[in-house]
Write a protein that holds these residues in place. Structure first.
Motif, PDB file in Angstrom:
ATOM      1  N   MET A 179     102.878  18.365-109.640  1.00  0.00           N
ATOM      2  CA  MET A 179     104.021  17.472-109.828  1.00  0.00           C
ATOM      3  C   MET A 179     103.597  16.042-110.125  1.00  0.00           C
ATOM      4  SD  MET A 179     106.605  19.197-109.916  1.00  0.00           S
ATOM      5  CE  MET A 179     107.803  17.899-109.991  1.00  0.00           C
ATOM      6  N   SER A 180     102.474  15.621-109.566  1.00  0.00           N
ATOM      7  CA  SER A 180     102.098  14.222-109.806  1.00  0.00           C
ATOM      8  C   SER A 180     101.779  14.035-111.292  1.00  0.00           C
ATOM      9  CB  SER A 180     100.940  13.791-108.915  1.00  0.00           C
ATOM     10  OG  SER A 180      99.782  14.492-109.262  1.00  0.00           O
ATOM     11  N   MET A 183     105.094  13.715-113.040  1.00  0.00           N
ATOM     12  CA  MET A 183     105.684  12.399-112.766  1.00  0.00           C
ATOM     13  C   MET A 183     105.037  11.314-113.628  1.00  0.00           C
ATOM     14  SD  MET A 183     107.962  12.946-110.630  1.00  0.00           S
ATOM     15  CE  MET A 183     108.472  14.281-109.603  1.00  0.00           C
ATOM     16  N   LYS A 184     103.728  11.458-113.821  1.00  0.00           N
ATOM     17  CA  LYS A 184     103.028  10.439-114.617  1.00  0.00           C
ATOM     18  C   LYS A 184     103.362  10.576-116.105  1.00  0.00           C
ATOM     19  CE  LYS A 184      99.216   8.933-111.839  1.00  0.00           C
ATOM     20  NZ  LYS A 184      98.886   9.891-110.771  1.00  0.00           N
ATOM     21  N   MET A 186     106.441  11.562-117.340  1.00  0.00           N
ATOM     22  CA  MET A 186     107.884  11.771-117.397  1.00  0.00           C
ATOM     23  C   MET A 186     108.441  11.536-118.809  1.00  0.00           C
ATOM     24  SD  MET A 186     109.283  12.808-114.875  1.00  0.00           S
ATOM     25  CE  MET A 186     110.626  12.842-113.765  1.00  0.00           C
ATOM     26  N   LYS A 187     107.854  10.593-119.517  1.00  0.00           N
ATOM     27  CA  LYS A 187     108.310  10.268-120.872  1.00  0.00           C
ATOM     28  C   LYS A 187     108.300  11.509-121.756  1.00  0.00           C
ATOM     29  CE  LYS A 187     107.505   5.579-122.255  1.00  0.00           C
ATOM     30  NZ  LYS A 187     106.520   4.613-122.594  1.00  0.00           N
TER      31      LYS A 187
ATOM     32  N   PRO B 262     109.260  18.590-104.560  1.00  0.00           N
ATOM     33  CA  PRO B 262     108.208  17.577-104.475  1.00  0.00           C
ATOM     34  C   PRO B 262     108.662  16.214-104.983  1.00  0.00           C
ATOM     35  CG  PRO B 262     107.907  18.889-106.434  1.00  0.00           C
ATOM     36  CD  PRO B 262     109.126  19.438-105.758  1.00  0.00           C
ATOM     37  N   PHE B 266     107.136  11.828-104.601  1.00  0.00           N
ATOM     38  CA  PHE B 266     106.718  11.054-105.770  1.00  0.00           C
ATOM     39  C   PHE B 266     107.763  10.068-106.270  1.00  0.00           C
ATOM     40  CE2 PHE B 266     104.125  14.932-106.125  1.00  0.00           C
ATOM     41  CZ  PHE B 266     102.883  14.329-106.008  1.00  0.00           C
ATOM     42  N   ARG B 267     109.012  10.283-105.908  1.00  0.00           N
ATOM     43  CA  ARG B 267     110.022   9.451-106.537  1.00  0.00           C
ATOM     44  C   ARG B 267     110.884   8.622-105.599  1.00  0.00           C
ATOM     45  NH1 ARG B 267     107.248   9.103-109.977  1.00  0.00           N
ATOM     46  NH2 ARG B 267     107.560   9.487-112.185  1.00  0.00           N
ATOM     47  N   THR B 348     113.071   7.838-116.979  1.00  0.00           N
ATOM     48  CA  THR B 348     111.776   8.405-116.613  1.00  0.00           C
ATOM     49  C   THR B 348     111.454   8.118-115.150  1.00  0.00           C
ATOM     50  OG1 THR B 348     110.832   6.407-117.557  1.00  0.00           O
ATOM     51  CG2 THR B 348     110.722   8.384-118.911  1.00  0.00           C
TER      52      THR B 348
END
Ligand SMILES: Cc1cc2nc3c(=O)[nH]c(=O)nc-3n(C[C@H](O)[C@H](O)[C@H](O)COP(=O)(O)OP(=O)(O)OC[C@H]3O[C@@H](n4cnc5c(N)ncnc54)[C@H](O)[C@@H]3O)c2cc1C
Lengths: 203, 421
Positions: A179-180, A183-184, A186-187, B262, B266-267, B348
């Motif tokens: 997931m990380s 997340m990094k 996301m774009k 998750p 992270f968010r 995002t």
């Protein structure tokens, strides 16, 4: 308008990705393939009972070689085709009689679809989509990410009506993997929905 | 006296009008009510049914200020970052306390509007955005009796490798049939808890081993098992009541769990990015209010044969205050634009937390420094209840602790700086 999922839809998505400079830019660092799992539900039955829906779905499955389709035999999705629609999934394409299948679909219930999944695999790599195709159960299990959920949730995503993040966060789609990393990047995820999927209207 | 330095904002008639209208509301409605509430000796009076607190809340809801952070597709006010910044600075100028009340009000519905689907939209977000009578009022439950600064640190993604060093959290959610059951206490510091109908709540999930293994949910507070304590009697921000909430087997449907693993890990910091911009901006409003009070006073009070403002030392103080107000406005607005872009436009949800946290710290610190010097300019009169400045000073002091102490917010930002820069 394309049917989701269908051969036509896959081809249109690949083209849309190829054409979209915005997607290429947003996903330029992305490395990672996805195993997507579509679970049958009420909406799936409804769509299959329309001629275009059934034809589209068959064209999608037809993208798989026979031996891959054979691997569906004995799975809930294989059983739906063999036992409820009267045609095993590994039959040659000309054996699929749409009319007959349409007449049987009306008898299909949501219960019959319990556990019935279709799998497709997509390989996203530095802004291009290197592959997108249906696969057999068990194939590409080692994909970097797995995204699974009901057909109706998938339709919301690929139509661009709902963003992937909302679908995942509200538990309508389940995302497994690092997931990380997601997340990094996301774009890239947002651009895939907004720039690629939403650019291919579905019926 | 207000001069807008950004020509894009200055020359935009719509924005000027928005500022003037919000300012009028802040001056005519918020500030007098806030002063009245501030002077109430018993905080129970602040939350009483006939308190001006409710009149202001209703009027703010009528004007749509409770919808600033709600997704426009789900009934949000539809303002952009600059407009939000202008509104919030003016409201903060009126009073940070009541503006905090309308800020925490929208945290849970805003999160739901951004991430949720289904029932929670119908049952919570829709009625919330349509409410003009303050039938619904939200608060934000983060900190706990044993877990104050720890909870703030846990929300910074760059701190995750160390999160196990923190307290594991006291409010827990466990799966219960088709929903969740919640147990445990939140701290006495939950703004608007005594008046709220709902809380946007941070909880931990099984095995309850870490604050990072958490979730954010919305909980209606009219249920059995919810207990609220008395509103806290405190130094500043007295117009927004704080109090504790304890949960004893309180049930919520699964839909009401808005951010879960998750994503939580992270968010969750992205909520803090938005609240940080909010805080930095409303405290910029307070800084400006304090500066204006001091400037005005310094022009009228005569010592050694001339107005205070004609003395070099006072002039120097006024200049420094001016510089802080202006830089605070520019900085918080820029960061607000960045966070807005990531949250409402690009979606995002990857705003830079070090910038957002620094906007909060900068705005709060500027407010305190300006209010401190402003009170000094008032001399002995600054300490009396006759002038607004003592309230601004007390409110600014509380700001250095509210929503995370400036030290701990800075520490969280520093983890991000060291990791990312
Ligand atoms: C007016 C007001 C409104 C508030 N509203 C809300 C709200 O709406 N919702 C909510 O959940 N909470 C709210 N809070 C709580 C607020 O977030 C906490 O008070 C704040 O985070 C500090 O926690 P604490 O009071 O437990 O102090 P502690 O965490 O006990 O800290 C005490 C002191 O130790 C320092 N410290 C703590 N940890 C460290 C560290 N790791 N390194 C160095 N120094 C450290 C702190 O800076 C502080 O000076 C509010 C507080 C106030 C005053």
């Amino acid at each position: 308008m394309a049917i989701f999922p269908s051969r036509e839809w896959v081809e249109a998505v690949l083209q849309a990705a190829e054409k979209s400079e915005k997607y290429k830019e947003a996903a330029k660092d992305w490395e990672g393939d996805f195993l997507s799992i579509i679970e049958g539900d009420e909406e799936f039955v409804r769509d299959l009972s329309r001629r275009e829906g059934m034809e589209g779905f068959i064209s999608f499955l037809d993208m798989m070689p026979l031996e891959a389709r054979r691997k569906y035999n004995g799975t809930p999705m294989g059983d739906v085709f063999e036992k409820k629609l009267g045609v095993p999934l590994d039959s040659p394409a000309d054996k699929f009689s749409i009319d007959e299948m349409l007449s049987m679909v009306s008898k299909l219930s949501v219960e019959d679809l319990k556990g019935a999944c279709t799998y497709f695999w997509s390989d996203f790599w530095h802004g291009s989509v290197r592959a997108m195709k249906p696969v057999a159960p068990g194939e590409h299990e080692d994909a970097t990410f797995k995204l699974s959920g009901k057909y109706s949730a998938w339709k919301l995503m690929v139509s661009g009506k709902q963003d992937t993040i909302r679908l995942v966060m509200s538990n309508k789609l389940k995302l497994e993997g690092d997931m990380s990393y997601v997340m990094k990047h996301m774009k890239a995820v947002v651009a895939l929905t907004k720039e690629v999927f939403a650019g291919v209207p579905i019926d | 006296m207000y001069f807008e330095i950004d020509p894009k904002v200055r020359e935009d008639k719509g924005l000027s009008l928005l500022r003037e209208e919000t300012h009028r509301f802040a001056e005519e409605v918020i500030r007098p009510a806030a002063r009245e509430l501030d002077r109430m000796s018993d905080p129970e009076q602040v939350i009483a049914k006939d308190s001006p607190y409710w009149d202001v809340l209703k009027q703010m809801k009528k004007l749509g200020y409770h919808r600033i952070f709600i997704d426009p597709d789900y009934g949000g006010l539809g303002v952009n970052a600059t407009e939000a910044h202008i509104i919030l600075e003016e409201l903060g100028w009126g009073s940070v306390g009541l503006t905090t009340a309308i800020g925490v009000d929208q945290i849970a519905p805003a999160v739901a509007s951004l991430f949720a689907m289904g029932d929670v939209i119908e049952k919570i977000v829709k009625p919330w955005v349509e409410d003009t009578e303050a039938k619904y009022h939200g608060c934000w439950g983060v900190t706990e009796p044993e877990c104050g600064s720890d909870y703030i640190m846990a929300c910074e993604e760059s701190f995750l490798p160390h999160v196990k060093e923190l307290h594991p959290g006291e409010v827990r959610a466990d799966e219960d049939g088709d929903g969740w059951v919640i147990n445990g206490p939140k701290s006495s510091w939950i703004s608007s808890a005594p008046t709220a109908t709902h809380v946007g709540l941070h909880v931990t999930l099984p095995p309850h081993d870490s604050l990072a293994n958490g979730a954010f949910c919305i909980v209606p507070l009219d249920q059995e098992g919810v207990t609220k304590g008395k509103p806290v009697d405190k130094l500043g921000l007295r117009d927004d009541p704080q109090g504790d909430i304890t949960f004893d087997n309180v049930h919520i449907p699964d839909d009401y769990m808005l951010i879960r693993p998750p994503f939580y890990e992270f968010r969750i910091g992205q909520i803090i990015c938005t609240t940080s911009c909010f805080m930095g901006t409303v405290f910029t409003g307070l800084a400006r209010a304090a500066f204006e009070e001091a400037l005005e006073y310094s022009k009228n009070r005569v010592q050694e044969g001339k107005p205070l403002c004609e003395h070099q030392l006072v002039k120097q103080k006024l200049y420094k205050m001016f510089e802080k107000v202006e830089s605070s406005r520019c900085y918080t607005r820029k960061i607000m634009e960045h966070v807005w872009e990531k949250t409402y436009i690009e979606r995002t949800f990857d705003a830079s937390s070090r910038h957002a946290l620094s906007a909060q710290i900068y705005g709060k610190r500027s407010a305190f420094e300006v209010a401190y010097e402003a009170l000094q300019i008032f001399g002995g009169y600054g300490l009396t209840k006759d002038f607004l400045i003592e309230k601004l000073f007390r409110d600014a002091r509380a700001g250095l602790i509210e929503d995370g102490t400036t030290e701990v917010l800075g520490l969280a930002a520093a983890y991000n700086i060291v990791q990312e820069c």
